[in-house]
Design a protein around this motif. Structure first.
Motif, PDB file in Angstrom:
ATOM      1  N   ASN A  85      15.549  50.094  10.806  1.00 20.72           N
ATOM      2  CA  ASN A  85      15.902  49.789  12.194  1.00 20.72           C
ATOM      3  C   ASN A  85      16.985  48.732  12.274  1.00 20.72           C
ATOM      4  O   ASN A  85      17.877  48.794  13.134  1.00 20.72           O
ATOM      5  N   ALA A  86      16.929  47.730  11.392  1.00 25.57           N
ATOM      6  CA  ALA A  86      17.953  46.684  11.400  1.00 25.57           C
ATOM      7  C   ALA A  86      19.313  47.252  11.013  1.00 25.57           C
ATOM      8  O   ALA A  86      20.344  46.917  11.637  1.00 25.57           O
ATOM      9  N   VAL A  87      19.334  48.113  10.003  1.00 24.33           N
ATOM     10  CA  VAL A  87      20.600  48.715   9.587  1.00 24.33           C
ATOM     11  C   VAL A  87      21.157  49.595  10.700  1.00 24.33           C
ATOM     12  O   VAL A  87      22.362  49.557  11.012  1.00 24.33           O
ATOM     13  N   ASN A  88      20.308  50.388  11.343  1.00 21.89           N
ATOM     14  CA  ASN A  88      20.791  51.241  12.430  1.00 21.89           C
ATOM     15  C   ASN A  88      21.250  50.423  13.628  1.00 21.89           C
ATOM     16  O   ASN A  88      22.190  50.816  14.329  1.00 21.89           O
ATOM     17  N   GLN A 130      34.281  39.379  15.442  1.00 20.12           N
ATOM     18  CA  GLN A 130      34.904  38.878  14.215  1.00 20.12           C
ATOM     19  C   GLN A 130      34.856  39.895  13.081  1.00 20.12           C
ATOM     20  O   GLN A 130      35.227  39.589  11.951  1.00 20.12           O
ATOM     21  N   GLY A 131      34.345  41.103  13.384  1.00 20.38           N
ATOM     22  CA  GLY A 131      34.239  42.120  12.349  1.00 20.38           C
ATOM     23  C   GLY A 131      33.024  41.965  11.447  1.00 20.38           C
ATOM     24  O   GLY A 131      32.998  42.490  10.335  1.00 20.38           O
ATOM     25  N   ARG A 132      32.006  41.247  11.952  1.00 21.32           N
ATOM     26  CA  ARG A 132      30.747  41.092  11.196  1.00 21.32           C
ATOM     27  C   ARG A 132      29.647  41.813  11.961  1.00 21.32           C
ATOM     28  O   ARG A 132      29.594  41.750  13.200  1.00 21.32           O
ATOM     29  N   TYR A 133      28.778  42.473  11.224  1.00 24.46           N
ATOM     30  CA  TYR A 133      27.837  43.384  11.861  1.00 24.46           C
ATOM     31  C   TYR A 133      26.398  43.017  11.494  1.00 24.46           C
ATOM     32  O   TYR A 133      25.905  43.330  10.412  1.00 24.46           O
ATOM     33  N   LEU A 134      25.757  42.319  12.443  1.00 20.52           N
ATOM     34  CA  LEU A 134      24.346  41.963  12.315  1.00 20.52           C
ATOM     35  C   LEU A 134      23.486  43.047  12.951  1.00 20.52           C
ATOM     36  O   LEU A 134      23.900  43.703  13.918  1.00 20.52           O
ATOM     37  N   GLY A 135      22.283  43.195  12.420  1.00 21.75           N
ATOM     38  CA  GLY A 135      21.324  44.105  13.017  1.00 21.75           C
ATOM     39  C   GLY A 135      19.937  43.500  12.994  1.00 21.75           C
ATOM     40  O   GLY A 135      19.580  42.753  12.075  1.00 21.75           O
ATOM     41  N   LEU A 136      19.158  43.816  14.024  1.00 23.11           N
ATOM     42  CA  LEU A 136      17.767  43.373  14.104  1.00 23.11           C
ATOM     43  C   LEU A 136      16.872  44.600  14.064  1.00 23.11           C
ATOM     44  O   LEU A 136      17.061  45.543  14.835  1.00 23.11           O
ATOM     45  N   GLY A 137      15.900  44.581  13.178  1.00 20.25           N
ATOM     46  CA  GLY A 137      14.954  45.680  13.070  1.00 20.25           C
ATOM     47  C   GLY A 137      13.541  45.190  13.294  1.00 20.25           C
ATOM     48  O   GLY A 137      13.139  44.135  12.796  1.00 20.25           O
ATOM     49  N   LEU A 138      12.772  45.968  14.024  1.00 16.23           N
ATOM     50  CA  LEU A 138      11.387  45.630  14.371  1.00 16.23           C
ATOM     51  C   LEU A 138      10.482  46.745  13.872  1.00 16.23           C
ATOM     52  O   LEU A 138      10.831  47.927  13.915  1.00 16.23           O
ATOM     53  N   SER A 139       9.311  46.365  13.393  1.00 17.28           N
ATOM     54  CA  SER A 139       8.324  47.357  12.958  1.00 17.28           C
ATOM     55  C   SER A 139       6.936  46.767  13.124  1.00 17.28           C
ATOM     56  O   SER A 139       6.636  45.706  12.572  1.00 17.28           O
ATOM     57  N   LEU A 180      11.545  55.965  15.220  1.00 21.37           N
ATOM     58  CA  LEU A 180      11.731  56.781  16.416  1.00 21.37           C
ATOM     59  C   LEU A 180      11.553  55.933  17.671  1.00 21.37           C
ATOM     60  O   LEU A 180      12.198  56.184  18.693  1.00 21.37           O
ATOM     61  N   ALA A 181      10.699  54.911  17.605  1.00 17.09           N
ATOM     62  CA  ALA A 181      10.555  54.003  18.746  1.00 17.09           C
ATOM     63  C   ALA A 181      11.870  53.300  19.039  1.00 17.09           C
ATOM     64  O   ALA A 181      12.257  53.138  20.208  1.00 17.09           O
ATOM     65  N   ASP A 182      12.590  52.871  17.993  1.00 20.29           N
ATOM     66  CA  ASP A 182      13.895  52.248  18.220  1.00 20.29           C
ATOM     67  C   ASP A 182      14.907  53.257  18.744  1.00 20.29           C
ATOM     68  O   ASP A 182      15.736  52.935  19.615  1.00 20.29           O
ATOM     69  N   ASP A 183      14.851  54.498  18.217  1.00 16.94           N
ATOM     70  CA  ASP A 183      15.735  55.544  18.740  1.00 16.94           C
ATOM     71  C   ASP A 183      15.465  55.774  20.227  1.00 16.94           C
ATOM     72  O   ASP A 183      16.398  55.923  21.037  1.00 16.94           O
ATOM     73  N   ALA A 184      14.185  55.808  20.601  1.00 19.14           N
ATOM     74  CA  ALA A 184      13.817  56.016  22.001  1.00 19.14           C
ATOM     75  C   ALA A 184      14.283  54.853  22.857  1.00 19.14           C
ATOM     76  O   ALA A 184      14.779  55.051  23.987  1.00 19.14           O
ATOM     77  N   ALA A 185      14.138  53.640  22.351  1.00 20.77           N
ATOM     78  CA  ALA A 185      14.578  52.469  23.110  1.00 20.77           C
ATOM     79  C   ALA A 185      16.081  52.536  23.381  1.00 20.77           C
ATOM     80  O   ALA A 185      16.538  52.254  24.497  1.00 20.77           O
ATOM     81  N   ARG A 186      16.861  52.926  22.366  1.00 23.16           N
ATOM     82  CA  ARG A 186      18.313  53.049  22.567  1.00 23.16           C
ATOM     83  C   ARG A 186      18.629  54.138  23.589  1.00 23.16           C
ATOM     84  O   ARG A 186      19.508  53.972  24.451  1.00 23.16           O
ATOM     85  N   ALA A 187      17.917  55.266  23.501  1.00 22.73           N
ATOM     86  CA  ALA A 187      18.163  56.367  24.440  1.00 22.73           C
ATOM     87  C   ALA A 187      17.835  55.966  25.868  1.00 22.73           C
ATOM     88  O   ALA A 187      18.469  56.450  26.823  1.00 22.73           O
ATOM     89  N   LEU A 188      16.855  55.087  26.048  1.00 22.74           N
ATOM     90  CA  LEU A 188      16.422  54.664  27.384  1.00 22.74           C
ATOM     91  C   LEU A 188      17.115  53.397  27.861  1.00 22.74           C
ATOM     92  O   LEU A 188      16.886  52.949  28.990  1.00 22.74           O
ATOM     93  N   GLY A 189      17.929  52.788  26.989  1.00 21.11           N
ATOM     94  CA  GLY A 189      18.588  51.542  27.355  1.00 21.11           C
ATOM     95  C   GLY A 189      17.628  50.366  27.442  1.00 21.11           C
ATOM     96  O   GLY A 189      17.854  49.429  28.215  1.00 21.11           O
ATOM     97  N   MET A 190      16.562  50.410  26.656  1.00 24.89           N
ATOM     98  CA  MET A 190      15.562  49.341  26.647  1.00 24.89           C
ATOM     99  C   MET A 190      15.672  48.547  25.352  1.00 24.89           C
ATOM    100  O   MET A 190      16.175  49.040  24.340  1.00 24.89           O
TER     101      MET A 190
END
Length: 740
Positions: free
Chosen positions: A704-707, A400-409, A335-345
């Protein structure tokens, strides 16, 4: 059948098979024991009694209904196939939501299906949500998994009629508790019972319960006047060993206009299976998820939580590494990552704006956190990841059609399970361990602790603690683990308490021996006892490097030379002392993960793991890093690969490793690990627990990384495991990939 009434069981054909010595049903066992009581000492818990063998009703597939003893496992299994039975099918409940809604009853002992329920509010949560500038919320699901220890459960019992002595070998994390239960439930005199826990190939909490087999085999051995052995196969372990982690967590943050969390609401619904699994009960998941750390690392002034565990016609839920904490951390951190996305942080900045910065800090429950490196963890992870460089590479690869993600916890855990921890959370559990330290005439030492070994490196760390205390080489220390009749007592190898509690007991007992060695060395060297230093096998006088004597010579003098003793000296070089922490303590840390999603298959590839751990003083970095790596890979398994799946009739579909996917070395990513050290002021040498940290926080980092990787697709996933089907659907706009 997952739920049925037993109308007939006939074992006569089994008894007639050559090589069979005994066949019992529940009616044969009932006079000896009504069953194992499962409960949790909080209001709102409804106890259950798990029979050693089912009598009137079976409530999950895998529940034992009969036992056969034969001259070999093969003969016993053949005989078991000959048992005849008739069942009357009853309605099956396999969904926690359905159980909560009422209607069909999963276990007649719980007519409303409620195993435990409760909640609390701290601060003005309602006002915070009314005045919030923004509210973010979500429902997260952690799938049902197995601890899947390398070594399945096993028990041997041997009863001697002449002496009345019972010896039980069990791969248990709690041999002293098993011994107590043999007395409490079966009436064996405790002084005549020995429970031996050999080095065990993995436990992870699944072996921190008392099981019906541990009670049945002593009865069988006594009945037959011969040793009896039982070892389960993998199918039996997946079907009847406790399951773990399945629950739903609904969570909401109230945010002000700066992005600060002003209140948190959390509700956890756990699928507890058919019974409470003693001694921990269904509370291991939903209660721990919301009660133990309701605000996580965040300086939130108000918190409200509720929890419910319901009975279903599934295998009982039990302890597994990171009990409850994993689901609670998943909800808070995702939810912290969801909140960060919603706030643009950025996820780092959102956490920095909310993290506790000054210690001691008191959370809304009025629990005091004396020290921590929570902000430092966030900063360290951002530096290790090189976040700016990652964002640039992520953007380039998307083209290039490659999708990296970073997740923090990030996480904080109550470590070193103790009486103080129990008291802080309104429980009455008493924990303590003892250790015995004995120095021999040649200056070597034997250390006996009340814990069991399942691969945590306890012998190494306890040896190091004793060597540091006594001033001798670690090679000169022998460490012995628990049997229930050894000098040492243990409350169990659970709750990240090994290094904390056992090392405290070793340091206390070793301290008695150290002071005796110093006293005799001072007498031999004609020096003040306060000036004697012990190190590297030598007792020396501070400031006089030539004034020294080997500790082995001092030990020999204590045993054999009275002229070396100071006046009134007691030459006993053996001490047993107990230890329990005076206050609860908390470890902290975090993980960041980089993953890549395959748009053609939905597979998740793990590029790298960054881990930060603060477990106070590090006794042995190799042991700590091994625990981190193992726990994180288990977290990857729970997040992506592992799922105990049931069909609508309550049949477990994942009964082999062909069906139940474990993470293997080909998916284990490279690690970068950094140690922070904030020593505890309340433990020997400042150590804190850390064995559960990897599994506590890793699944949230994975999700979080997958999202993060799914951002271009406008999809958010909130359910584990993240199967290829779910990820593929999310990347292709299917409803299966939408938020839960």
């Amino acid at each position: 059948m997952a739920h049925a009434r037993i109308t007939r069981i006939d074992v006569s054909a089994a008894l007639a098979l050559p090589g069979v010595f005994l066949a019992w049903t529940g009616t044969d066992v009932l006079p000896h024991c009504e069953g194992l009581v499962g409960e949790f000492a909080v209001p709102g818990c409804n106890a259950t009694t798990m029979p050693l063998l089912a009598t009137g009703e079976v409530v999950y597939v895998g529940e034992p209904v009969a036992v056969v003893v034969a001259e070999s496992r093969y003969a016993a299994e053949d005989a078991a196939e000959l048992i005849e039975w008739d069942f009357e099918e009853l309605p099956v409940v396999v969904s926690a939501d359905a159980a909560l809604a009422g209607g069909d009853v999963a276990n007649s002992q719980l007519p409303d299906n409620i195993g435990i329920t409760g909640g609390a509010t701290y601060g003005d949560v309602e006002l915070a949500f009314e005045q919030a500038d923004q509210v973010v919320s979500g429902r997260y699901y952690t799938g049902r998994v197995s601890a899947a220890p390398m070594e399945t459960r096993g028990v041997i019992a041997s009863y001697e009629w002449a002496s009345g002595q019972l010896r039980v070998w069990s791969g248990s994390q709690m041999p002293h508790f098993v011994r107590y239960c043999l007395t409490a439930y079966l009436g064996f005199p405790e002084q005549c019972v020995e429970v031996i826990a050999p080095d065990t190939g993995g436990g992870f909490g699944q072996k921190a319960h008392v099981y019906v087999e541990e009670m049945l085999l002593p009865l069988l051995s006594r009945e037959l006047d011969r040793p009896v052995k039982w070892v389960e196969d993998r199918r039996e372990n997946l079907m009847a060993g406790t399951h773990a982690h399945e629950q739903y967590v609904d969570i909401a943050y109230a945010l002000d206009d700066t992005g600060r969390i002003t209140a948190v609401r959390t509700d956890a619904l756990g699928d507890g299976g058919a019974y409470h699994a003693p001694p921990w009960s269904m509370a291991v998941e939903p209660w721990c998820a919301v009660v133990m750390t309701p605000t996580g690392i965040y300086d939130v002034p108000a918190a409200e939580y509720s929890y419910t565990a319901v009975a279903t016609n599934k295998t009982p839920i039990g302890a597994y590494r990171g009990v409850g904490y994993m689901a609670g951390t998943l909800a808070r951190e995702c939810l912290a990552d969801d909140a960060a996305r919603a706030l643009g942080m950025s996820p780092f900045d959102f956490r920095r704006s909310n993290v506790v910065r000054e210690f001691p800090w008191t959370n809304p429950q009025n629990i005091v956190y004396d020290e921590g490196s929570w902000l430092e963890t966030i900063d360290a992870l951002e530096e290790m990841v090189d976040y700016t460089a990652f964002l640039q590479r992520q953007a380039e690869l998307r083209l290039q059609g490659r999708y990296l993600g970073l997740g923090l916890s990030c996480f904080v855990e109550s470590s070193g399970e103790s009486t103080a921890t129990s008291k802080e959370h309104g429980l009455g559990d008493v924990y303590h361990d003892t250790a015995t330290v004995r120095m021999d005439p040649n200056g070597t030492a034997t250390v006996t602790v009340g814990l069991t070994a399942q691969g945590q490196g306890l012998a190494t760390t306890m040896g190091q603690m004793a060597a540091d205390t006594l001033g001798i080489r670690v090679e000169d220390i022998t460490v012995r683990m628990a049997t229930s009749t050894s000098q040492a007592y243990g409350s169990g190898t659970v709750g990240s308490r090994g290094a904390v509690i056992a090392s405290g007991a070793v340091a206390r007992a070793g301290g008695i021996i150290r002071e005796k060695v110093r006293a005799v060395a001072a007498h031999m060297l004609e020096a003040s006892e306060n000036d004697i230093e012990l190190a590297d096998g030598t007792a020396s006088v501070a400031g006089a490097p030539d004034a020294k004597v080997a500790i082995a010579d001092v030990a020999a003098a204590i045993y054999f030379d009275m002229t070396a003793w100071p006046e009134g000296f007691d030459p006993t070089l053996e001490a047993t002392l107990a230890y329990d922490t005076a206050r609860p303590m908390f470890s902290n840390g975090g993980h960041a993960m980089i993953v890549e999603l395959d748009p053609d298959t939905g597979f998740v590839r793990f590029e790298k793991v960054f881990s930060v751990e603060d477990c106070g003083t590090v006794i042995n970095p190799n042991v700590v890093e091994g625990q981190i790596r193992g726990g994180v890979v288990q977290g990857i398994g729970a997040a992506v690969f592992e799922e105990l799946s049931y069909d609508a009739s309550g049949q477990l579909l994942s009964t082999t490793f062909l069906d139940y996917g474990l993470p293997t070395m080909d998916v284990a990513p490279p690690f970068e690990i950094r140690h922070l050290e904030t020593p505890s002021a309340h433990t020997a040498s400042g150590v804190k627990g850390m064995g559960e940290s990897g599994l506590i926080a890793a699944p949230a980092a994975v999700l979080n990384a997958v999202n993060d990787a799914l951002t271009p697709f406008g999809a958010v996933l909130r359910e584990l495991p993240l199967t290829p089907e779910k990820v593929f659907s999310a990347m292709n706009g299917s409803s299966a990939g939408e938020a839960s």
